[in-house]
Design a protein around this motif. Structure first.
Motif, PDB file in Angstrom:
ATOM      1  N   GLU A   1       0.815  -1.217   0.000  1.00 39.95           N
ATOM      2  CA  GLU A   1       0.000   0.000   0.000  1.00 39.95           C
ATOM      3  C   GLU A   1       0.853   1.274   0.000  1.00 39.95           C
ATOM      4  O   GLU A   1       0.454   2.312  -0.535  1.00 39.95           O
ATOM      5  N   CYS A   2       2.069   1.177   0.589  1.00 36.76           N
ATOM      6  CA  CYS A   2       2.964   2.343   0.620  1.00 36.76           C
ATOM      7  C   CYS A   2       3.347   2.778  -0.792  1.00 36.76           C
ATOM      8  O   CYS A   2       3.518   3.978  -1.055  1.00 36.76           O
ATOM      9  N   ALA A   3       3.477   1.820  -1.710  1.00 36.82           N
ATOM     10  CA  ALA A   3       3.800   2.182  -3.098  1.00 36.82           C
ATOM     11  C   ALA A   3       2.540   2.670  -3.814  1.00 36.82           C
ATOM     12  O   ALA A   3       2.587   3.648  -4.566  1.00 36.82           O
ATOM     13  N   GLU A   4       1.424   1.998  -3.532  1.00 32.82           N
ATOM     14  CA  GLU A   4       0.169   2.413  -4.177  1.00 32.82           C
ATOM     15  C   GLU A   4      -0.197   3.841  -3.771  1.00 32.82           C
ATOM     16  O   GLU A   4      -0.862   4.560  -4.508  1.00 32.82           O
ATOM     17  N   ALA A   5       0.267   4.248  -2.582  1.00 35.48           N
ATOM     18  CA  ALA A   5      -0.024   5.599  -2.095  1.00 35.48           C
ATOM     19  C   ALA A   5       0.489   6.662  -3.069  1.00 35.48           C
ATOM     20  O   ALA A   5      -0.057   7.757  -3.144  1.00 35.48           O
ATOM     21  N   LEU A   6       1.535   6.316  -3.805  1.00 33.83           N
ATOM     22  CA  LEU A   6       2.065   7.275  -4.775  1.00 33.83           C
ATOM     23  C   LEU A   6       1.017   7.553  -5.855  1.00 33.83           C
ATOM     24  O   LEU A   6       0.743   8.701  -6.205  1.00 33.83           O
ATOM     25  N   GLU A   7       0.408   6.469  -6.332  1.00 37.52           N
ATOM     26  CA  GLU A   7      -0.608   6.649  -7.378  1.00 37.52           C
ATOM     27  C   GLU A   7      -1.799   7.452  -6.835  1.00 37.52           C
ATOM     28  O   GLU A   7      -2.305   8.369  -7.500  1.00 37.52           O
ATOM     29  N   HIS A   8      -2.203   7.149  -5.587  1.00 40.21           N
ATOM     30  CA  HIS A   8      -3.329   7.899  -4.998  1.00 40.21           C
ATOM     31  C   HIS A   8      -2.975   9.392  -4.919  1.00 40.21           C
ATOM     32  O   HIS A   8      -3.794  10.248  -5.222  1.00 40.21           O
ATOM     33  N   ALA A   9      -1.737   9.669  -4.497  1.00 41.30           N
ATOM     34  CA  ALA A   9      -1.327  11.075  -4.344  1.00 41.30           C
ATOM     35  C   ALA A   9      -1.309  11.782  -5.702  1.00 41.30           C
ATOM     36  O   ALA A   9      -1.756  12.925  -5.825  1.00 41.30           O
ATOM     37  N   ILE A  10      -0.805  11.090  -6.725  1.00 43.29           N
ATOM     38  CA  ILE A  10      -0.748  11.699  -8.071  1.00 43.29           C
ATOM     39  C   ILE A  10      -2.164  12.048  -8.530  1.00 43.29           C
ATOM     40  O   ILE A  10      -2.430  13.145  -9.032  1.00 43.29           O
ATOM     41  N   LYS A  11      -3.079  11.105  -8.301  1.00 44.48           N
ATOM     42  CA  LYS A  11      -4.454  11.347  -8.757  1.00 44.48           C
ATOM     43  C   LYS A  11      -5.094  12.473  -7.963  1.00 44.48           C
ATOM     44  O   LYS A  11      -5.799  13.307  -8.514  1.00 44.48           O
ATOM     45  N   SER A  12      -4.821  12.498  -6.654  1.00 46.18           N
ATOM     46  CA  SER A  12      -5.489  13.544  -5.868  1.00 46.18           C
ATOM     47  C   SER A  12      -4.879  14.923  -6.135  1.00 46.18           C
ATOM     48  O   SER A  12      -5.557  15.937  -6.053  1.00 46.18           O
ATOM     49  N   GLU A  13      -3.591  14.968  -6.494  1.00 46.41           N
ATOM     50  CA  GLU A  13      -2.978  16.273  -6.812  1.00 46.41           C
ATOM     51  C   GLU A  13      -3.361  16.744  -8.210  1.00 46.41           C
ATOM     52  O   GLU A  13      -3.273  17.926  -8.516  1.00 46.41           O
ATOM     53  N   GLY A  14      -3.718  15.785  -9.055  1.00 50.16           N
ATOM     54  CA  GLY A  14      -3.998  16.108 -10.463  1.00 50.16           C
ATOM     55  C   GLY A  14      -2.841  15.600 -11.302  1.00 50.16           C
ATOM     56  O   GLY A  14      -1.718  16.116 -11.168  1.00 50.16           O
TER      57      GLY A  14
END
Ligand SMILES: Cc1ncc(COP(=O)(O)O)c(C=O)c1O
Length: 438
Positions: A173-186
């Motif tokens: 999940e720590c790596a997947e968090a990167l994708e979540h952050a990218i999507k939430s930042e735009g």
């Protein structure tokens, strides 16, 4: 402590006390102290050409050092910016990443400016670096920090911030968090993701190998530059010349410092791929960046001599060999030193997390950990600590005999009551003046 002299893996204080240099002065003196080859390189260079800049001119040592760095990174990087310290290396990478996107031929990418990093990472002292690290203390003291920087929780398996119990069941999940952050930042606003392969200041945090693969893949998928800050891990510390050398997704930018010159003189480097370099070609597109001492010829000459020693003496291999010997010796202590909650690391970058209760993982306080560090020093070992975590980063030249001494000192230092009835003031005074307790 006033350190007056260094010799190999040892340093001496102004009372003549000898210490194992257990954190390599500041994680940088990889080849140990007192190497005449570096003294000779500096002297020769200073006689020949004390200074020429790398701004609108260049000099032979900068060219040779750049070529050497390209060679030893196996052709993954083609271009090099030389700097004076790790902060400059990371600052350079951040500016390069932003300008790279601004000069994109695709309008939708030109607004990419956000930088994502790991919470609690350390990338240096400048505003870009502290905005990347996102430490609360920095924000409180020097804030506001620069906008456009976002942190995700780190891959800290022992105290998983995502509240997962174990890898690989955690689904990384720590790596997947990167994708979540990218999507939430735009997606079209993110310029780069930067990481330390092993987080040093945070407490020697070693992610699962698959973490590097997954974050690299995410960066590629979203057209985000992947920056590896190897200021601490570079030049053999982890048992490989570079921690990122065999990652499937090779970073686009590599930051190097510390052991690049083994601390003999200030030096750092930021390496970039040819794809990045090509964006900076053409009128008005160049990277207008650099300070007076960037690529200083004497520092570059010393860096070259230092790298020569690291390669000739196969110090990464030695770090792997002695590191695993040291690690297995330390692991044996776990049986009878119940304060050891977790031991982790790679090569000669080892962290020992101290707890009061293994099940509850109750951490030692900063003060209690500091007392233990003092006990180690009393017995002749200088080491590093952050919160409740001991850091062991000896020079890469150490042999088994020194590793045995480190294990024995740590064992004794962790024996409860060793200094229980001695005040810190008395302990400090004795350690400083005599290096002995009794
Ligand atoms: C991973 C990392 N990056 C950057 C830096 C900054 O390097 P310097 O202190 O040479 O500016 C450090 C320093 O400890 C570091 O550990």
């Amino acid at each position: 402590m006033v350190i007056t002299r260094g010799e190999g893996a040892y340093v001496f204080n102004d009372h003549g006390q000898r210490y194992i240099n257990g954190f390599s002065s500041l994680w940088n003196v990889a080849i140990g102290h007192g190497r005449e080859e570096l003294v000779a390189a500096a002297t020769t260079q200073m006689r020949e050409l004390a200074f020429a800049s790398c701004f609108r001119q260049v000099h032979p040592r900068a060219i040779e050092l750049a070529a050497k760095l390209v060679e030893i990174t196996s052709g993954k990087y083609d271009h090099v910016y030389l700097g004076s310290n790790g902060s400059e290396a990371t600052e350079t990478a951040l500016k390069m990443a932003r300008q790279y996107h601004k000069q994109s031929p695709y309008t939708k990418d030109q607004g990419r400016h956000k930088i994502i990093s790991l919470k609690g990472s350390y990338h240096g002292v400048s505003y870009g670096a502290i905005s990347t690290s996102g430490q609360e203390n920095d924000a409180a003291k020097y804030g506001p920090l620069i906008p456009g920087f976002r942190q995700i929780d780190p891959p800290y398996c022992y105290r998983c911030p995502y509240e997962k119990t174990e890898y690989p069941e955690c689904g990384l999940e720590c790596a997947e968090a990167l994708e979540h952050a990218i999507k939430s930042e735009g997606v079209d606003s993110v310029a780069a993701f930067i990481l330390e392969p092993i987080m040093g200041v945070k407490g020697i945090i070693v992610p699962p190998e698959e973490f590097y693969q997954r974050v690299g893949e995410i960066c590629q998928q979203y057209n985000i530059l992947f920056i590896a800050d190897e200021v601490t891990t570079g030049f053999g510390r982890t048992g490989k010349l570079f921690a990122s050398e065999d990652w499937d997704y090779s970073p686009d930018i590599l930051c190097l410092g510390k052991a690049i010159s083994s601390g003999y003189l200030p030096l750092s480097a930021t390496l970039a791929t040819d794809t990045i370099y090509q964006r900076f070609k053409g009128k008005g597109n160049q990277f207008e960046h650099g300070s007076t001492a960037s690529g200083h010829p004497v520092c570059a000459a010393v860096g070259l001599a230092n790298i020569d020693i690291i390669l000739k003496e196969r110090l990464p291999e030695n770090a792997a060999k002695i590191g695993s010997y040291l690690m297995s010796g330390l692991r044996k202590l776990e049986e009878h030193r119940k304060q050891i909650g977790n031991i982790r690391g790679k090569g000669l970058m080892i962290g020992i997390e101290l707890v009061k209760d293994r099940k509850k993982k109750t951490p030692y306080s900063d003060n209690e950990t500091f007392d233990i560090i003092l006990d180690f020093a009393t017995m002749g070992l200088l080491s590093y600590y952050t919160r409740n975590i001991l850091g062991i980063y000896p020079p890469l030249i150490i042999d088994q005999a020194i590793a045995d001494q480190i294990i024995s000192i740590i064992d004794k230092g962790l024996s409860t009551g060793f200094t229980a009835n001695i005040t810190r003031r008395a302990r400090l005074a004795k350690m400083y003046a005599t290096g002995k307790l009794t």
